[in-house]
Design an enzyme around this catalytic site. Structure first.
Site, PDB file in Angstrom:
ATOM      1  N   ARG A   1      44.276 -37.518  -0.737  1.00 25.62           N
ATOM      2  CA  ARG A   1      44.805 -37.847  -2.148  1.00 25.62           C
ATOM      3  C   ARG A   1      46.115 -38.726  -1.878  1.00 25.62           C
ATOM      4  O   ARG A   1      47.051 -38.256  -1.223  1.00 25.62           O
ATOM      5  CB  ARG A   1      45.226 -36.509  -2.812  1.00 25.62           C
ATOM      6  CG  ARG A   1      43.956 -35.969  -3.209  1.00 25.62           C
ATOM      7  CD  ARG A   1      44.229 -34.592  -3.907  1.00 25.62           C
ATOM      8  NE  ARG A   1      42.995 -33.644  -3.942  1.00 25.62           N
ATOM      9  CZ  ARG A   1      42.784 -32.419  -4.641  1.00 25.62           C
ATOM     10  NH1 ARG A   1      43.974 -32.162  -5.103  1.00 25.62           N
ATOM     11  NH2 ARG A   1      41.946 -31.798  -4.326  1.00 25.62           N
TER      12      ARG A   1
ATOM     13  N   SER B   1      41.562 -34.179  -8.416  1.00 27.88           N
ATOM     14  CA  SER B   1      41.402 -33.292  -9.006  1.00 27.88           C
ATOM     15  C   SER B   1      42.442 -32.600 -10.028  1.00 27.88           C
ATOM     16  O   SER B   1      42.412 -33.283 -11.191  1.00 27.88           O
ATOM     17  CB  SER B   1      41.683 -31.893  -7.945  1.00 27.88           C
ATOM     18  OG  SER B   1      41.221 -30.524  -8.307  1.00 27.88           O
ATOM     19  N   HIS B   2      43.414 -31.671  -9.929  1.00 25.85           N
ATOM     20  CA  HIS B   2      44.237 -31.330 -10.983  1.00 25.85           C
ATOM     21  C   HIS B   2      45.464 -32.229 -10.966  1.00 25.85           C
ATOM     22  O   HIS B   2      46.375 -32.414 -11.948  1.00 25.85           O
ATOM     23  CB  HIS B   2      44.693 -29.955 -10.693  1.00 25.85           C
ATOM     24  CG  HIS B   2      45.509 -29.726  -9.297  1.00 25.85           C
ATOM     25  ND1 HIS B   2      44.662 -29.719  -8.330  1.00 25.85           N
ATOM     26  CD2 HIS B   2      46.622 -29.694  -9.104  1.00 25.85           C
ATOM     27  CE1 HIS B   2      45.605 -29.693  -7.212  1.00 25.85           C
ATOM     28  NE2 HIS B   2      46.973 -29.563  -7.744  1.00 25.85           N
TER      29      HIS B   2
ATOM     30  N   ASP C   1      40.199 -28.095 -15.004  1.00 21.35           N
ATOM     31  CA  ASP C   1      41.054 -29.298 -14.434  1.00 21.35           C
ATOM     32  C   ASP C   1      40.376 -30.706 -14.472  1.00 21.35           C
ATOM     33  O   ASP C   1      39.223 -30.692 -14.989  1.00 21.35           O
ATOM     34  CB  ASP C   1      41.632 -28.918 -13.078  1.00 21.35           C
ATOM     35  CG  ASP C   1      40.469 -28.948 -12.152  1.00 21.35           C
ATOM     36  OD1 ASP C   1      39.462 -28.710 -12.254  1.00 21.35           O
ATOM     37  OD2 ASP C   1      41.025 -29.317 -10.810  1.00 21.35           O
TER      38      ASP C   1
ATOM     39  N   ASP D   1      38.525 -32.278 -12.134  1.00 25.96           N
ATOM     40  CA  ASP D   1      37.216 -32.446 -11.718  1.00 25.96           C
ATOM     41  C   ASP D   1      36.444 -31.121 -12.081  1.00 25.96           C
ATOM     42  O   ASP D   1      35.282 -30.873 -11.477  1.00 25.96           O
ATOM     43  CB  ASP D   1      37.017 -32.828 -10.175  1.00 25.96           C
ATOM     44  CG  ASP D   1      37.820 -31.635  -9.440  1.00 25.96           C
ATOM     45  OD1 ASP D   1      38.922 -30.842 -10.069  1.00 25.96           O
ATOM     46  OD2 ASP D   1      37.626 -31.182  -8.351  1.00 25.96           O
TER      47      ASP D   1
ATOM     48  N   ASP E   1      36.725 -27.897 -11.315  1.00 27.10           N
ATOM     49  CA  ASP E   1      36.459 -26.893 -10.531  1.00 27.10           C
ATOM     50  C   ASP E   1      37.343 -25.548 -10.842  1.00 27.10           C
ATOM     51  O   ASP E   1      36.995 -24.584 -10.521  1.00 27.10           O
ATOM     52  CB  ASP E   1      36.255 -27.271  -8.939  1.00 27.10           C
ATOM     53  CG  ASP E   1      37.710 -27.889  -8.545  1.00 27.10           C
ATOM     54  OD1 ASP E   1      38.643 -28.510  -9.377  1.00 27.10           O
ATOM     55  OD2 ASP E   1      37.732 -28.141  -7.236  1.00 27.10           O
ATOM     56  N   ARG E   2      38.484 -25.996 -11.556  1.00 32.21           N
ATOM     57  CA  ARG E   2      39.308 -25.012 -11.988  1.00 32.21           C
ATOM     58  C   ARG E   2      39.300 -24.242 -13.266  1.00 32.21           C
ATOM     59  O   ARG E   2      38.749 -25.013 -14.120  1.00 32.21           O
ATOM     60  CB  ARG E   2      40.968 -25.497 -11.679  1.00 32.21           C
ATOM     61  CG  ARG E   2      41.471 -25.963 -10.538  1.00 32.21           C
ATOM     62  CD  ARG E   2      42.796 -26.201 -10.416  1.00 32.21           C
ATOM     63  NE  ARG E   2      43.234 -26.469  -9.035  1.00 32.21           N
ATOM     64  CZ  ARG E   2      44.389 -26.347  -8.718  1.00 32.21           C
ATOM     65  NH1 ARG E   2      45.431 -25.868  -9.529  1.00 32.21           N
ATOM     66  NH2 ARG E   2      44.878 -26.803  -7.274  1.00 32.21           N
TER      67      ARG E   2
ATOM     68  N   THR F   1      44.339 -20.991   2.325  1.00 31.63           N
ATOM     69  CA  THR F   1      44.206 -21.755   1.152  1.00 31.63           C
ATOM     70  C   THR F   1      43.200 -22.893   1.203  1.00 31.63           C
ATOM     71  O   THR F   1      43.401 -23.524   2.384  1.00 31.63           O
ATOM     72  CB  THR F   1      45.491 -22.144   0.623  1.00 31.63           C
ATOM     73  OG1 THR F   1      46.278 -20.936   0.620  1.00 31.63           O
ATOM     74  CG2 THR F   1      45.701 -23.027  -0.437  1.00 31.63           C
TER      75      THR F   1
ATOM     76  N   GLU G   1      40.615 -17.882  -5.943  1.00 30.12           N
ATOM     77  CA  GLU G   1      42.266 -18.309  -5.367  1.00 30.12           C
ATOM     78  C   GLU G   1      43.069 -18.040  -6.511  1.00 30.12           C
ATOM     79  O   GLU G   1      42.661 -18.271  -7.623  1.00 30.12           O
ATOM     80  CB  GLU G   1      42.084 -19.886  -4.883  1.00 30.12           C
ATOM     81  CG  GLU G   1      41.338 -20.050  -3.673  1.00 30.12           C
ATOM     82  CD  GLU G   1      41.454 -21.594  -2.992  1.00 30.12           C
ATOM     83  OE1 GLU G   1      42.667 -21.258  -2.153  1.00 30.12           O
ATOM     84  OE2 GLU G   1      41.397 -22.650  -3.747  1.00 30.12           O
TER      85      GLU G   1
ATOM     86  N   SER H   1      45.101 -20.136  -7.511  1.00 27.67           N
ATOM     87  CA  SER H   1      45.221 -21.347  -8.148  1.00 27.67           C
ATOM     88  C   SER H   1      44.423 -21.887  -9.044  1.00 27.67           C
ATOM     89  O   SER H   1      43.849 -22.963  -9.282  1.00 27.67           O
ATOM     90  CB  SER H   1      45.603 -22.370  -7.054  1.00 27.67           C
ATOM     91  OG  SER H   1      44.405 -22.479  -6.039  1.00 27.67           O
TER      92      SER H   1
ATOM     93  N   LYS I   1      34.426 -23.981  -5.892  1.00 28.99           N
ATOM     94  CA  LYS I   1      34.994 -23.408  -7.189  1.00 28.99           C
ATOM     95  C   LYS I   1      34.374 -24.045  -8.219  1.00 28.99           C
ATOM     96  O   LYS I   1      33.905 -25.337  -8.302  1.00 28.99           O
ATOM     97  CB  LYS I   1      36.660 -23.119  -7.357  1.00 28.99           C
ATOM     98  CG  LYS I   1      37.352 -24.245  -7.226  1.00 28.99           C
ATOM     99  CD  LYS I   1      38.759 -24.162  -6.941  1.00 28.99           C
ATOM    100  CE  LYS I   1      39.666 -25.164  -7.103  1.00 28.99           C
ATOM    101  NZ  LYS I   1      39.923 -25.764  -5.779  1.00 28.99           N
TER     102      LYS I   1
HETATM  103  C1  VG1 Z   1      46.104 -26.387  -4.122  1.00 26.45           C
HETATM  104  C2  VG1 Z   1      45.768 -25.026  -4.186  1.00 26.45           C
HETATM  105  C3  VG1 Z   1      44.466 -24.389  -3.271  1.00 26.45           C
HETATM  106  C4  VG1 Z   1      43.355 -25.089  -3.909  1.00 26.45           C
HETATM  107  C5  VG1 Z   1      43.819 -26.638  -3.633  1.00 26.45           C
HETATM  108  C6  VG1 Z   1      42.603 -27.676  -4.303  1.00 26.45           C
HETATM  109  O1  VG1 Z   1      46.329 -26.714  -2.657  1.00 26.45           O
HETATM  110  O2  VG1 Z   1      47.012 -24.028  -3.778  1.00 26.45           O
HETATM  111  O3  VG1 Z   1      44.206 -22.991  -3.628  1.00 26.45           O
HETATM  112  O4  VG1 Z   1      42.234 -25.022  -3.103  1.00 26.45           O
HETATM  113  O5  VG1 Z   1      44.856 -27.012  -4.267  1.00 26.45           O
HETATM  114  O6  VG1 Z   1      42.354 -27.351  -5.596  1.00 26.45           O
HETATM  115  P1  VG1 Z   1      47.692 -27.045  -2.090  1.00 26.45           P
HETATM  116  O7  VG1 Z   1      47.546 -27.143  -0.470  1.00 26.45           O
HETATM  117  O8  VG1 Z   1      48.239 -28.000  -2.838  1.00 26.45           O
HETATM  118  O9  VG1 Z   1      48.273 -25.546  -2.326  1.00 26.45           O
HETATM  119  V1  VG1 Z   1      41.604 -28.745  -6.544  1.00 26.45           V
HETATM  120  O10 VG1 Z   1      41.337 -28.100  -7.920  1.00 26.45           O
HETATM  121  O11 VG1 Z   1      43.204 -29.733  -6.647  1.00 26.45           O
HETATM  122  O12 VG1 Z   1      40.604 -29.376  -5.774  1.00 26.45           O
HETATM  123 CO    CO Z   2      40.095 -29.449  -9.072  1.00 30.92          CO
END
Ligand code: VG1
Ligand code: CO
Length: 606
Positions: free
Chosen positions: A28, A124-125, A304, A306, A308-309, A372, A391, A393, A404
């Protein structure tokens, strides 16, 4: 297609670009970084080069994304590179769109699981748009994110890359039109090969999978009840088309239940992260904002970028993601047909609260604790050890895919609500609660009234759960955009304190370590997965650096405290922020957060 019309493959000289190491979930970076010459191409070629050539040759791949800025041109580039690298066919979701769980579903199930893997274009988010984030990740033939072994190999390739292959620009398809386009490709060695691009319906395969998991009749019955109001917020991400098709068309919810369901390249300028800070429209609609709406739905959810959240809300009530997965686990067997034989096991990421562990213990199944990032759940699922995982998150999912799954989680909650309204729950938690808190309305007293029985609120479902299993109070503080050097210092300071300190205020440290995970299936080891302080009363504080940011560092601080059911309703139903304040203070003291980062407040609290 004849040989005369063949598309030529070009060879392009390039050189390594720094910093192409995939993080928690893919690579990313800012869009402007991805727009550098050869940036995307280098990463894609590095991925192809990390895959076994004999498997890739003639294979089928999925390429799609969440619709953010750069999605379409990137799909086009990857399609041309796939053709040049000997791939036989690429499936692309209409408009270049597929949610992350839908990519997983397509890889696993379309044409009997024909696809060898897929590229998902998403950050993603993270926000999208010309000045925001873009991302790419590769998923394997089990439909799950590439394991660390593969992402490490991809990264190594990016540090050595000298050239890539790409088909001529004449290889183009209209991504908005369903159907198959055939090409003849002439490779560098003069040989010819067939290549096809098939634009597929973005919802179809995923919907078919969900139909086999949930009871669509009972869900539809619930969503059509005049006394049940439901709101879903896609935050202008890719969940929109899925919500329209599934909630409205299939299940009969009114169109007016949907918010922000048209995908936008910049997510309407918002931050497509479904939490209390960023999902503003939903939070307001559910009566958790400053102003009270005239009518508040009983249930609200958001996904979110994509999809998945997920965030689950009841009327004026927030369900923490850690509680959400625990509650789904508690009801899975009764409320979700896919789980009617019970759960094989469950899993959570290390910082996720232990609410799930308590349900697992009660059900006599194993609860795994992994680092994580969703990639760690895949092995457990492939080995039939785990059916449900989550998770903190805002990620929840099951072994129906290897990602997810936001909409899946929403349907899981709706299934629980439908089940509760059917009044068929055997243990009467309502009576137990009525003893403690006579004022609380508990709908499952309405026995044997069929699926049209009295609705039970989300809040009551959660409170009943706490009464039975106890409550894991939980909060996460995110400090975003911290200078990397300062963030590293916080982690160093914490590591230095381990072994040195045995007590902070009245919290006695039982164990302090850095989380290390040994995968029980393949024995692979992942180190440095978070600094933990475990206290004698079962409380925990955890710190780790985010692996999904595109610039600077984000420090995450996780705080958890358990209250047993016999503590009674006053303690169990206390305000979480207040209840956790003493432990939050301990965490801030241990980390010297203010001193070392200059931050008095976190950027986001969830
Ligand atoms: C974060 C979350 C983690 C999740 C990841 C991807 O990672 O804490 O639990 O699996 O995002 O989610 P990090 O390394 O920033 O803490 V998604 O929906 O952004 O693919
Ligand atoms: Co996502």
């Amino acid at each position: 297609m004849s040989k005369q019309d063949a598309v030529a493959v070009k060879h392009v000289d390039t050189k390594p670009i720094d910093g192409q190491k995939p993080g928690t979930s893919g690579l990313r970076k800012k869009v402007t970084v991805f727009q550098q010459e050869h940036y995307l191409e280098n990463f894609v070629q590095a991925t192809f080069d990390a895959l076994p050539g004999e498997k890739l040759s003639g294979s089928t791949l999925v390429v799609s994304g969440d619709g953010r800025y750069l999605t379409k041109p990137s799909v086009a580039t990857i399609v041309r590179m796939a053709a040049a690298n000997g791939v036989g066919k690429v499936w692309v979701g209409r408009g270049g769109l597929l949610s992350t769980p839908a990519v997983s579903a397509v890889i696993r199930t379309r044409s009997g699981g024909e696809a060898y893997g897929g590229f998902i274009l998403t950050a993603s988010h993270n926000p999208g748009g010309p000045h925001e984030d873009f991302g790419i990740k590769y998923n394997c033939d089990n439909g799950g994110p590439a394991p660390e072994k593969l992402t490490n190999a991809i990264y190594q390739n990016t540090t050595k890359i000298k050239e890539y292959w790409i088909a001529d620009e004449s290889l183009q398809v209209d991504l908005d039109k369903l159907g198959r386009t055939q090409f003849m490709v002439q490779h560098q060695d003069g040989k010819f090969g067939h290549f096809a691009v098939e634009v597929i319906d973005e919802v179809e395969d995923y919907l078919r999978l969900l139909r086999g998991i949930y009871d669509f009749n009972s869900l539809s019955h619930l969503l059509r009840r005049p006394d049940f109001k439901f709101t879903f917020d896609a935050m202008h991400g890719v969940a929109g088309p899925y919500a329209k098709r599934i909630f409205v068309k299939e299940l009969g919810a009114p169109e007016s239940s949907l918010l922000n369901c048209d995908p936008k390249e910049d997510f309407g300028g918002g931050h497509p992260d479904p939490n209390l800070t960023y999902a503003k429209a939903l939070v307001a609609a559910l009566g958790l904002g400053d102003k009270q709406p005239a009518e508040i739905p009983q249930f609200g959810a958001a996904c979110d970028g994509d999809a998945d959240r997920n965030m689950i809300l009841g009327s004026k009530f927030f369900v923490t993601p850690s509680d959400s997965v625990a509650i789904i686990a508690a009801y899975a067997k009764d409320a979700i047909p896919y789980f009617s034989k019970g759960l094989k096991g469950v899993a959570r990421s290390m910082p996720t609260s232990a609410a799930l562990d308590r349900v697992a213990e009660a059900k006599g199944i194993k609860c795994y604790e992994v680092p994580t990032g969703w990639k760690f759940f895949g092995n457990l699922m492939d080995d039939n050890r785990c059916s449900l995982c989550g998770e903190e998150s805002f990620g929840t999912g099951s072994d129906h895919v290897r990602e997810k799954d936001g909409l899946w989680a929403v349907l899981a909650w709706l299934s629980i609500l439908a089940f509760k309204a059917s009044g068929s729950r055997k243990e009467n938690l309502g009576d137990k609660l009525a003893k403690f808190a006579p004022g609380l309305h508990i709908g499952d007293k309405a026995k044997d009234s069929g699926s049209s029985g009295q609705l039970v609120s989300v809040e009551d479902i959660v409170k009943q759960h706490w009464m039975h299993y106890g409550r894991n109070f939980y909060t996460r503080y995110d400090y975003e955009g911290v200078e990397s050097g300062k963030a590293d210092k916080v982690i160093k300071t914490l590591l230095g304190k381990q072994g040195e300190i045995t007590q902070v205020r009245n919290f006695v440290i039982d164990k302090a370590d850095e989380f290390m995970y040994k995968d029980p299936v393949d024995g692979s080891v992942s180190e440095h997965q978070g600094v933990r302080f475990l206290f004698s009363d079962g409380s925990r504080v955890i710190f780790r650096l985010s692996g999904t940011g595109s610039s600077g560092a984000t420090i995450r601080m996780y705080v958890e405290q358990y209250v047993a059911p016999d503590a009674g309703p006053e303690k169990l139903f206390a305000d979480a922020a207040k209840a956790l304040q003493p432990l939050v203070n301990v965490a801030l003291t241990l980390s010297k957060m203010k001193e070392l980062t200059g931050r008095n407040e976190p950027t986001v609290i969830t």
